[in-house]
Design a protein around this motif. Structure first.
Motif, mmCIF file in Angstrom:
data_model
loop_
_atom_site.group_PDB
_atom_site.id
_atom_site.type_symbol
_atom_site.label_atom_id
_atom_site.label_comp_id
_atom_site.label_asym_id
_atom_site.label_seq_id
_atom_site.Cartn_x
_atom_site.Cartn_y
_atom_site.Cartn_z
ATOM 1 N N LEU A 29 0.753 -1.195 -0.003
ATOM 2 C CA LEU A 29 -0.041 -0.055 0.052
ATOM 3 C C LEU A 29 0.797 1.213 -0.096
ATOM 4 O O LEU A 29 0.544 2.159 -0.798
ATOM 5 C CB LEU A 29 -0.923 0.217 1.271
ATOM 6 C CG LEU A 29 -2.080 -0.994 1.120
ATOM 7 C CD1 LEU A 29 -2.890 -1.024 2.510
ATOM 8 C CD2 LEU A 29 -2.894 -0.794 -0.034
ATOM 9 N N ARG A 30 2.011 1.337 0.774
ATOM 10 C CA ARG A 30 2.878 2.373 0.754
ATOM 11 C C ARG A 30 3.422 2.534 -0.729
ATOM 12 O O ARG A 30 3.507 3.660 -1.273
ATOM 13 C CB ARG A 30 4.135 2.120 1.603
ATOM 14 C CG ARG A 30 3.725 2.557 3.156
ATOM 15 C CD ARG A 30 4.824 2.526 3.986
ATOM 16 N NE ARG A 30 6.008 3.451 3.728
ATOM 17 C CZ ARG A 30 7.211 3.494 3.967
ATOM 18 N NH1 ARG A 30 7.804 2.462 4.609
ATOM 19 N NH2 ARG A 30 7.868 4.547 3.987
ATOM 20 N N VAL A 58 0.891 4.279 -2.771
ATOM 21 C CA VAL A 58 0.795 5.691 -2.520
ATOM 22 C C VAL A 58 2.082 6.403 -3.077
ATOM 23 O O VAL A 58 1.725 7.458 -3.539
ATOM 24 C CB VAL A 58 0.846 5.588 -0.938
ATOM 25 C CG1 VAL A 58 0.853 7.324 -0.717
ATOM 26 C CG2 VAL A 58 -0.706 5.353 -0.391
ATOM 27 N N LEU A 59 3.399 5.821 -3.016
ATOM 28 C CA LEU A 59 4.338 6.398 -3.572
ATOM 29 C C LEU A 59 4.342 6.626 -5.002
ATOM 30 O O LEU A 59 5.145 7.481 -5.586
ATOM 31 C CB LEU A 59 5.477 5.674 -3.097
ATOM 32 C CG LEU A 59 5.978 5.795 -1.578
ATOM 33 C CD1 LEU A 59 6.919 4.484 -1.173
ATOM 34 C CD2 LEU A 59 6.529 7.119 -1.139
ATOM 35 N N GLU A 60 3.706 5.807 -5.837
ATOM 36 C CA GLU A 60 3.765 5.737 -7.098
ATOM 37 C C GLU A 60 2.744 6.650 -7.674
ATOM 38 O O GLU A 60 2.437 6.678 -8.916
ATOM 39 C CB GLU A 60 3.552 4.317 -7.622
ATOM 40 C CG GLU A 60 2.253 3.670 -7.706
ATOM 41 C CD GLU A 60 1.982 2.706 -8.516
ATOM 42 O OE1 GLU A 60 1.041 2.113 -8.678
ATOM 43 O OE2 GLU A 60 3.151 1.637 -8.858
ATOM 44 N N LEU A 100 -2.305 0.840 7.002
ATOM 45 C CA LEU A 100 -1.707 2.200 6.576
ATOM 46 C C LEU A 100 -1.469 2.840 7.710
ATOM 47 O O LEU A 100 -0.473 3.434 7.965
ATOM 48 C CB LEU A 100 -2.331 3.076 5.591
ATOM 49 C CG LEU A 100 -1.942 2.494 4.031
ATOM 50 C CD1 LEU A 100 -2.762 3.611 3.166
ATOM 51 C CD2 LEU A 100 -0.579 2.825 3.804
#
Lengths: 192, 192
Positions: free
Chosen positions: A108-109, A112-114, A167
């Motif tokens: 999930l991180r 979010v980062l992409e 998250l």
């Protein structure tokens, strides 16, 4: 295949390199801040030449995309148990269970980062693919004659809390994931 | 205050610098990938000397912490309207409304980015503070004699979907946020 060094089982070697690089990426995501992670660092951890990573993935964001793709299509593949409740319980437990070893939060991180700056209103590619799979799960159930919730209800009542706990908080115990499924099916009058 | 250069209204200047630096950080979070954002880049955008940023915040993660703190304690302060439904509707609309200009997704990205590697089981500081505020909202309602949901129900049914849409999909229209409040209050038998 025209490269002599890769003539012997090129598919097998290619798959092994990909698996090693993905594993190294996930380990580093767990250990380090995102801004510290680089292609050279992943290459070192995976035991693969930097040049191979640059040729195959180019950048860290492209590598992250590939990690998320692989995860969505294999580890997180959706079940087909014959009932909506069965599908949802297996799915919810699968999302909650790997939380114990932190894979879901890391993925999930990565999603979010992409997220692409300059495209803040566009759902992420990984999210759209997951939506498509969940809609197919609901369609199968409706075709069997079951009462089904809408995709929005499924996302809000089951998927969102699972991701939210992953998250922002401590992971939801897998046993508690069934509570979210009960709440969703209660909306459409299915008995627990 | 002993620094001659900052003798004139030091609090005012300090607050202006902080506001300019926060604004610059949020703009850059919207425009660029996280790995491209640095103290020098924020300093240039904010029109503040790099040395000031290094002295006051030290690192980008520390600056992100401060941006999230400021946002949690001011922009996203929780309402106290006199009824739980009123509190929840104002809160939900406030979380959904700024989505139109992308502030909430940026803050949520910042919270995700500041997650401490090596502490995957620990809820983020910003999350714990928000939990404390929401529990206080529920306590006030119970003290007034209202039927109230649990904190877990509030998080799962209202907060999680709002954050989920903000992070992974297109923002939820503010008008739709009321639907989540209705669903939550339906769980404890409050009429819509």
């Amino acid at each position: 295949m025209s490269d002599g060094k890769e003539m012997r089982r090129p598919g097998g070697r290619s798959a092994r390199v990909r698996a090693a690089v993905h594993q190294a990426t996930l380990e580093l995501l767990e250990e380090r801040r995102w801004e510290e992670i680089s292609i050279p660092l992943v290459a070192e951890r995976a035991g693969v030449h930097q040049a191979t990573l640059y040729r195959r993935w180019g950048t860290m964001p492209a590598l992250l995309d590939d990690v998320v793709d692989e995860w969505s299509s294999t580890t997180a593949a959706l079940p087909d148990t014959g009932t909506l409740r069965g599908d949802l319980e297996v799915y919810a437990a699968a999302v909650a269970a790997p939380l114990q070893d932190s894979l879901v939060p890391l993925i999930l991180r990565a999603v979010v980062l992409e997220i692409r700056p300059g495209e803040p209103r566009t759902p992420s590619r990984a999210f759209r693919e997951r939506e498509r799979q969940l809609q197919a799960m609901l369609d199968r159930a409706r075709d069997r004659g079951e009462q089904v919730p809408t995709l929005a209800e499924l996302l809000e009542v089951v998927v969102a809390p699972l991701y939210f706990y992953a998250l922002f908080s401590v992971p939801l115990p897998a046993a508690d994931a069934g509570r979210l499924v009960d709440r969703l099916l209660g909306l459409v009058g299915q008995k627990a």
